[in-house]
Scaffold this active site. Structure first.
Site, PDB file in Angstrom:
ATOM      1  CG  HIS A 109     -34.524  55.152  18.889  1.00 37.65           C
ATOM      2  ND1 HIS A 109     -33.403  55.936  18.764  1.00 37.65           N
ATOM      3  CD2 HIS A 109     -34.299  54.343  19.963  1.00 37.65           C
ATOM      4  CE1 HIS A 109     -32.556  55.649  19.724  1.00 37.65           C
ATOM      5  NE2 HIS A 109     -33.067  54.676  20.467  1.00 37.65           N
ATOM      6  CB  CYS A 110     -33.625  50.011  16.043  1.00 33.70           C
ATOM      7  SG  CYS A 110     -33.480  48.225  16.301  1.00 33.70           S
ATOM      8  N   PRO A 111     -34.128  49.962  19.535  1.00 35.17           N
ATOM      9  CG  PRO A 111     -35.585  48.759  20.904  1.00 35.17           C
ATOM     10  CD  PRO A 111     -35.538  49.561  19.643  1.00 35.17           C
TER      11      PRO A 111
ATOM     12  CG  ASN B 117     -28.240  52.835  22.325  1.00 30.62           C
ATOM     13  OD1 ASN B 117     -29.264  53.459  22.571  1.00 30.62           O
ATOM     14  ND2 ASN B 117     -27.070  53.126  22.882  1.00 30.62           N
TER      15      ASN B 117
END
Length: 375
Positions: A152-154, A157
């Site tokens: 999951h890449c912030p 998002n």
């Protein structure tokens, strides 16, 4: 109930802060490069045109791939991986893990599953209430199971997985090109501003050099920001290229997938060229475009035999040797897949029910041994 809902909405809103930050930086970089550098600083018209053309090409590809990475919905397991209503009720009522596994084994008997938990059990998500396909994992941030989840890449998002992994790789590639181009073309003006035009008066600058205007600050910061992002993106991009070449996800790089015969970090590796094609597709003309061309459906993946000799050619599971993985339908399963899945299920069921010493377990064990000896 209301405070929980409000908290969830606040979390979703705060999750967009990194994306907004990147968007603001990109917008500022566009203004600083096009207006302050090309229009107000560069004296040559020809140089302005060349810089503007290549800048906008890299800018468009960068924004396009970034947009696709953010707004591509993560792929989820299909309905066939959900437990039937009756089995689901039985599973929820059962308190013993052994009985729950019995229910999962029966439900997964016709599913294309090759990976197991570390204990050799069926991978099941209690949160989503689905049997996890191979390479599928639950994302706590997205609160869903994601096919071929990488991470999951912030900064986008979003969950990076089967549906947008190619877009993510291209986003890293074009952002690196974007930063490299800016840093390379700004460098000479950065040096001139930094070394020759630091005096307050433009009269003190050498003849034919750049005047000391407000554009200087944009050019200086533009170079620093581009160089900083270039260094950080280069390491991440190199790492993911290595993962693509090995046909691994970030999760699999840290925790090797477990097959019937044990864990194998190279269980999904089909060779360098086929690994690249798994992500980018067979048609090379589409590789550099952020359009979906990845092979398969995200539910099943070609895999080599875990117990095969590593010196031997990779074994893939296709119904027809003349067809690629993209041509293999998701369902029904091919005959070869059913046969190998049957072997897997018989072998695991034998281990689970060996203590019961039933006739069915004995028959399954005999069939498994005979098939393995023939292979």
């Amino acid at each position: 109930m209301a405070p929980t809902h409000v908290l969830r909405c606040c979390q979703r809103g705060l999750a967009w802060i990194p994306v907004i930050f990147i968007a603001l930086v990109v917008c500022w970089s566009y203004y600083a490069y096009v207006v302050e550098l090309c229009i107000f600083t560069i004296p040559s018209i020809g140089e302005q045109i060349v810089y503007m053309v290549f800048f906008h090409l890299s800018f468009i590809m960068f924004v396009w791939s970034y947009w696709k990475t953010i707004f591509s919905k993560p792929a989820n397991p299909s309905k066939e991986f959900c437990l039937p209503k009756a089995e689901k009720e039985r599973y929820e009522k059962e308190e013993r893990p052994e009985s729950q596994q019995e229910i999962l084994w029966r439900a997964a008997s016709n599913l294309p599953l090759y990976t197991r938990t570390g204990a050799g059990a069926i991978r099941y998500c209690d949160r989503c209430q689905v049997i996890k396909p191979d390479r599928c994992h639950h994302c706590s941030a997205c609160d869903m199971c994601v096919l071929k989840m990488d991470h999951h890449c912030p900064w986008v998002n979003n969950c990076v997985g089967f549906s947008n992994y190619k877009f993510f790789i291209l986003f890293l590639a074009y952002s690196l090109v974007y930063c490299l181009f800016i840093a390379a073309t700004v460098l000479q003006y950065f040096i001139k501003f930094w070394t020759l035009c630091r005096r307050k008066s433009a009269e003190n600058c050498p003849k034919n050099e750049l005047p000391d205007t407000h554009a200087k600050f944009h050019v200086l910061f533009l170079f620093f920001v581009a160089a900083m992002f270039c260094i950080s993106i280069l390491s991440l991009f190199s790492y993911h290229l290595w993962l693509v070449g090995k046909n691994r996800s970030t999760i699999e790089a840290f925790r090797a997938p477990v097959f019937r015969t044990g864990s194998d970090k190279n269980g999904f590796s089909l060779g360098f060229r086929k690994n690249i094609a798994q992500v980018f597709g067979d048609q090379k003309k589409y590789w550099l475009l952020p359009i979906f061309t990845s092979q398969g459906d995200g539910l099943t993946f070609p895999t080599r035999l875990v117990n095969a000799d590593p010196e031997q050619p990779t074994v893939t599971l296709h119904p027809d040797p003349n067809k690629s993985a993209a041509d293999v339908p998701a369902s029904p399963l091919s005959e070869s897949q059913n046969r190998l899945l049957s072997n897997d299920q018989h072998a695991n069921n034998t281990g689970e029910h060996l203590a019961n010493n039933t006739l069915k377990s004995a028959g399954s064990e005999t069939i498994t041994i005979s098939l393995e000896s023939e292979s």
